[in-house]
Design a protein around this motif. Structure first.
Motif, mmCIF file in Angstrom:
data_model
loop_
_atom_site.group_PDB
_atom_site.id
_atom_site.type_symbol
_atom_site.label_atom_id
_atom_site.label_comp_id
_atom_site.label_asym_id
_atom_site.label_seq_id
_atom_site.Cartn_x
_atom_site.Cartn_y
_atom_site.Cartn_z
ATOM 1 N N ILE A 22 -26.383 89.435 -46.015
ATOM 2 C CA ILE A 22 -25.975 90.245 -44.867
ATOM 3 C C ILE A 22 -25.634 91.627 -45.404
ATOM 4 C CG2 ILE A 22 -24.222 90.623 -43.092
ATOM 5 C CD1 ILE A 22 -23.857 87.572 -42.981
ATOM 6 N N ILE A 23 -26.233 92.633 -44.810
ATOM 7 C CA ILE A 23 -25.858 94.017 -45.131
ATOM 8 C C ILE A 23 -25.022 94.498 -43.959
ATOM 9 C CG2 ILE A 23 -26.631 96.368 -45.627
ATOM 10 C CD1 ILE A 23 -29.279 95.154 -46.622
ATOM 11 N N TYR A 24 -23.745 94.672 -44.209
ATOM 12 C CA TYR A 24 -22.850 95.102 -43.133
ATOM 13 C C TYR A 24 -22.981 96.606 -42.956
ATOM 14 C CZ TYR A 24 -18.676 95.563 -40.259
ATOM 15 O OH TYR A 24 -17.816 95.842 -39.234
ATOM 16 N N ILE A 25 -23.418 96.993 -41.763
ATOM 17 C CA ILE A 25 -23.674 98.403 -41.461
ATOM 18 C C ILE A 25 -22.551 98.938 -40.574
ATOM 19 C CG2 ILE A 25 -26.165 98.093 -41.715
ATOM 20 C CD1 ILE A 25 -26.367 98.077 -38.640
ATOM 21 N N GLU A 26 -22.746 100.110 -40.086
ATOM 22 C CA GLU A 26 -21.816 100.748 -39.159
ATOM 23 C C GLU A 26 -21.493 99.798 -38.002
ATOM 24 O OE1 GLU A 26 -22.036 104.819 -36.463
ATOM 25 O OE2 GLU A 26 -23.784 104.148 -37.580
ATOM 26 N N GLU A 27 -20.227 99.748 -37.618
ATOM 27 C CA GLU A 27 -19.787 98.868 -36.536
ATOM 28 C C GLU A 27 -20.384 99.349 -35.208
ATOM 29 O OE1 GLU A 27 -18.312 95.712 -34.730
ATOM 30 O OE2 GLU A 27 -18.168 96.002 -36.894
ATOM 31 N N ALA A 28 -21.094 98.464 -34.512
ATOM 32 C CA ALA A 28 -21.770 98.841 -33.270
ATOM 33 C C ALA A 28 -20.794 99.052 -32.116
ATOM 34 C CB ALA A 28 -22.789 97.772 -32.891
ATOM 35 N N HIS A 29 -19.747 98.260 -32.076
ATOM 36 C CA HIS A 29 -18.786 98.334 -30.967
ATOM 37 C C HIS A 29 -17.360 98.428 -31.498
ATOM 38 C CE1 HIS A 29 -21.870 97.535 -28.020
ATOM 39 N NE2 HIS A 29 -22.318 96.546 -28.784
ATOM 40 N N PRO A 30 -17.022 99.558 -32.121
ATOM 41 C CA PRO A 30 -15.669 99.681 -32.667
ATOM 42 C C PRO A 30 -14.624 99.661 -31.555
ATOM 43 C CG PRO A 30 -16.782 101.805 -32.727
ATOM 44 C CD PRO A 30 -17.797 100.786 -32.282
ATOM 45 N N ILE A 42 -11.686 92.696 -33.361
ATOM 46 C CA ILE A 42 -11.164 94.024 -33.051
ATOM 47 C C ILE A 42 -11.264 94.825 -34.339
ATOM 48 C CG2 ILE A 42 -9.142 95.362 -32.357
ATOM 49 C CD1 ILE A 42 -8.225 92.883 -30.778
ATOM 50 N N ILE A 43 -12.326 95.623 -34.425
ATOM 51 C CA ILE A 43 -12.602 96.387 -35.642
ATOM 52 C C ILE A 43 -12.766 97.853 -35.259
ATOM 53 C CG2 ILE A 43 -14.229 96.757 -37.536
ATOM 54 C CD1 ILE A 43 -14.941 93.778 -37.342
ATOM 55 N N GLU A 50 -13.203 101.900 -47.622
ATOM 56 C CA GLU A 50 -12.150 100.882 -47.583
ATOM 57 C C GLU A 50 -12.083 100.228 -46.199
ATOM 58 O OE1 GLU A 50 -11.677 104.024 -48.849
ATOM 59 O OE2 GLU A 50 -11.748 103.391 -50.939
ATOM 60 N N ASP A 51 -12.260 101.031 -45.136
ATOM 61 C CA ASP A 51 -12.285 100.471 -43.774
ATOM 62 C C ASP A 51 -13.454 99.504 -43.626
ATOM 63 O OD1 ASP A 51 -10.140 102.079 -43.067
ATOM 64 O OD2 ASP A 51 -11.355 103.507 -41.909
ATOM 65 N N ARG A 52 -14.586 99.878 -44.160
ATOM 66 C CA ARG A 52 -15.775 99.026 -44.056
ATOM 67 C C ARG A 52 -15.576 97.736 -44.850
ATOM 68 N NH1 ARG A 52 -21.579 101.737 -43.698
ATOM 69 N NH2 ARG A 52 -20.551 102.406 -41.796
ATOM 70 N N VAL A 53 -14.945 97.834 -45.999
ATOM 71 C CA VAL A 53 -14.648 96.638 -46.807
ATOM 72 C C VAL A 53 -13.740 95.696 -46.023
ATOM 73 C CG1 VAL A 53 -13.458 95.796 -48.868
ATOM 74 C CG2 VAL A 53 -15.021 97.743 -49.048
ATOM 75 N N SER A 54 -12.704 96.232 -45.398
ATOM 76 C CA SER A 54 -11.775 95.401 -44.617
ATOM 77 C C SER A 54 -12.497 94.706 -43.469
ATOM 78 C CB SER A 54 -10.629 96.250 -44.061
ATOM 79 O OG SER A 54 -9.839 96.751 -45.104
ATOM 80 N N ALA A 55 -13.345 95.438 -42.770
ATOM 81 C CA ALA A 55 -14.097 94.862 -41.657
ATOM 82 C C ALA A 55 -15.073 93.800 -42.158
ATOM 83 C CB ALA A 55 -14.837 95.966 -40.907
ATOM 84 N N ALA A 56 -15.684 94.044 -43.289
ATOM 85 C CA ALA A 56 -16.635 93.087 -43.860
ATOM 86 C C ALA A 56 -15.949 91.775 -44.223
ATOM 87 C CB ALA A 56 -17.316 93.687 -45.084
ATOM 88 N N ARG A 57 -14.728 91.851 -44.659
ATOM 89 C CA ARG A 57 -13.981 90.616 -44.984
ATOM 90 C C ARG A 57 -13.790 89.753 -43.738
ATOM 91 N NH1 ARG A 57 -10.243 93.862 -48.944
ATOM 92 N NH2 ARG A 57 -11.349 93.456 -50.884
ATOM 93 N N LEU A 70 -22.290 95.875 -48.454
ATOM 94 C CA LEU A 70 -21.984 96.919 -47.488
ATOM 95 C C LEU A 70 -22.979 98.050 -47.580
ATOM 96 C CD1 LEU A 70 -18.144 97.202 -48.161
ATOM 97 C CD2 LEU A 70 -19.321 95.662 -46.610
ATOM 98 N N ASP A 71 -23.339 98.580 -46.422
ATOM 99 C CA ASP A 71 -24.151 99.784 -46.376
ATOM 100 C C ASP A 71 -23.270 100.954 -46.831
ATOM 101 O OD1 ASP A 71 -26.278 101.473 -45.914
ATOM 102 O OD2 ASP A 71 -26.375 101.117 -43.756
ATOM 103 N N THR A 72 -23.911 102.026 -47.230
ATOM 104 C CA THR A 72 -23.160 103.227 -47.604
ATOM 105 C C THR A 72 -22.535 103.838 -46.351
ATOM 106 O OG1 THR A 72 -25.025 104.710 -47.245
ATOM 107 C CG2 THR A 72 -24.824 103.711 -49.448
ATOM 108 N N MET A 73 -21.591 104.713 -46.529
ATOM 109 C CA MET A 73 -20.981 105.385 -45.380
ATOM 110 C C MET A 73 -21.993 106.305 -44.695
ATOM 111 S SD MET A 73 -18.119 104.042 -44.908
ATOM 112 C CE MET A 73 -17.451 105.136 -43.658
ATOM 113 N N ALA A 74 -23.048 106.681 -45.394
ATOM 114 C CA ALA A 74 -24.126 107.474 -44.784
ATOM 115 C C ALA A 74 -25.119 106.568 -44.056
ATOM 116 C CB ALA A 74 -24.839 108.292 -45.852
ATOM 117 N N ASN A 75 -24.896 105.251 -44.104
ATOM 118 C CA ASN A 75 -25.720 104.256 -43.416
ATOM 119 C C ASN A 75 -27.186 104.289 -43.843
ATOM 120 O OD1 ASN A 75 -23.521 103.235 -41.763
ATOM 121 N ND2 ASN A 75 -23.613 105.237 -40.784
ATOM 122 N N SER A 76 -27.407 104.406 -45.142
ATOM 123 C CA SER A 76 -28.773 104.540 -45.652
ATOM 124 C C SER A 76 -29.615 103.274 -45.449
ATOM 125 C CB SER A 76 -28.767 104.968 -47.116
ATOM 126 O OG SER A 76 -28.030 104.056 -47.893
#
Length: 131
Positions: A22-30, A42-43, A50-57, A70-76
């Motif tokens: 699973i590649i966790y990308i930008e949250e679709a429905h924050p 509720i993310i 760090e926020d993305r790591v917490s959500a991925a957990r 995790l995807d990069t913060m640039a969502n590559s």
């Protein structure tokens, strides 16, 4: 959550022959953005890695035994694979063998299941036996 359980059933059934990732990308429905009422989580929008790591957990709890990166913060990765919001792929030896539709409407675990069933038949199909 139902989608993840269908996906988790595939992981359980085919994990001996297939590596799932699973590649966790930008949250679709924050929770602080485009909110959906059927989200089990509720993310908030990721403002840092760090926020993305917490959500991925949180996500990892719904997919135990499945590798998660995790995807990069640039969502590559999301950009390269057209994955936003969610998408299923099968990649074998660097070649895309299956590309599912874009989620949420094109996200069809049943299509992936069909592909995996055919692949499993090729790997473990009835072979002639020596008599």
């Amino acid at each position: 959550m139902a989608r993840m359980s269908a996906f988790q059933r595939l992981v359980t059934k085919y994990q001996r022959d297939v590596d799932f990732l699973i590649i966790y990308i930008e949250e679709a429905h924050p929770s602080d953005g485009w909110i959906t009422t059927d989200s089990p989580y509720i993310i908030p929008q990721h403002r840092s890695l760090e926020d993305r790591v917490s959500a991925a957990r949180v996500l990892q709890q719904g997919a135990p035994g499945c590798a998660l990166v995790l995807d990069t913060m640039a969502n590559s990765s999301s950009s390269a694979y057209g994955a936003y919001f969610e998408r299923l792929y099968v990649i074998q030896s660097g070649t895309i063998m299956y590309q599912g539709g874009r989620g949420p409407d094109g996200y069809q675990v049943s299509e992936l299941r069909t592909w995996l069933e055919r692949y499993d038949e090729q790997l473990h199909g009835t072979r002639p036996r020596r008599l």
